[in-house]
Design a protein around this motif. Structure first.
Motif, short mmCIF file in Angstrom:
data_model
loop_
_atom_site.label_atom_id
_atom_site.label_comp_id
_atom_site.label_asym_id
_atom_site.label_seq_id
_atom_site.Cartn_x
_atom_site.Cartn_y
_atom_site.Cartn_z
N VAL A 15 52.77 39.61 47.69
CA VAL A 15 51.80 39.37 48.76
C VAL A 15 51.02 40.64 49.07
N ILE A 16 51.69 41.79 49.08
CA ILE A 16 50.99 43.07 49.29
C ILE A 16 49.94 43.27 48.22
N ALA A 17 50.27 42.98 46.98
CA ALA A 17 49.31 43.11 45.88
C ALA A 17 48.13 42.15 46.07
N GLY A 23 41.67 41.40 49.99
CA GLY A 23 41.23 41.92 51.28
C GLY A 23 41.64 41.04 52.45
N ASP A 24 42.43 40.00 52.19
CA ASP A 24 42.89 39.09 53.24
C ASP A 24 44.13 39.68 53.91
N HIS A 28 49.89 37.35 54.61
CA HIS A 28 51.34 37.34 54.81
C HIS A 28 51.76 36.46 55.98
N GLU A 29 50.90 36.33 56.99
CA GLU A 29 51.24 35.48 58.12
C GLU A 29 51.27 34.01 57.71
N ARG A 30 50.33 33.60 56.87
CA ARG A 30 50.31 32.21 56.40
C ARG A 30 51.47 31.94 55.46
N MET A 50 57.72 42.82 54.79
CA MET A 50 56.28 43.06 54.92
C MET A 50 56.02 44.20 55.90
N ARG A 51 56.68 44.15 57.06
CA ARG A 51 56.46 45.21 58.06
C ARG A 51 56.85 46.58 57.50
N LEU A 52 57.96 46.63 56.78
CA LEU A 52 58.39 47.90 56.19
C LEU A 52 57.37 48.39 55.16
#
Length: 80
Positions: A15-17, A23-24, A28-30, A50-52
């Motif tokens: 998801v980070i990638a 650019g969205d 990660h929230e969805r 994700m937060r980390l």
């Protein structure tokens, strides 16, 4: 539970990638919402990962900018 950690972290990496590619910055929230419908446990571990990762990226960007600033200041103060 190692499996939940492994699954959540692998998904967070992807998801980070995808966030970097598209650019969205809310993707990660969805994804978390979709996960939570089936497994609140996986959702929480995913969001922790994700937060980390996002915090580490923010810290790294700050560190790199600060280090560049300090090096530039040092270079400017060294007589030629």
């Amino acid at each position: 539970m190692a499996l939940v950690d492994d699954l959540a972290d692998a998904l967070a990496t992807e998801v980070i990638a995808a966030i970097a590619e598209t650019g969205d910055d809310r993707l990660h929230e969805r994804v978390a919402k979709a996960i939570g419908a089936m497994s609140p446990t996986l959702e929480e571990v995913f969001m922790t990962s994700m937060r980390l990762r996002l915090a580490e990226r923010r810290g790294r960007l700050f560190f790199e900018a600060e280090l560049a600033r300090l090096r530039a200041a040092r270079a400017a103060s060294v007589p030629e």
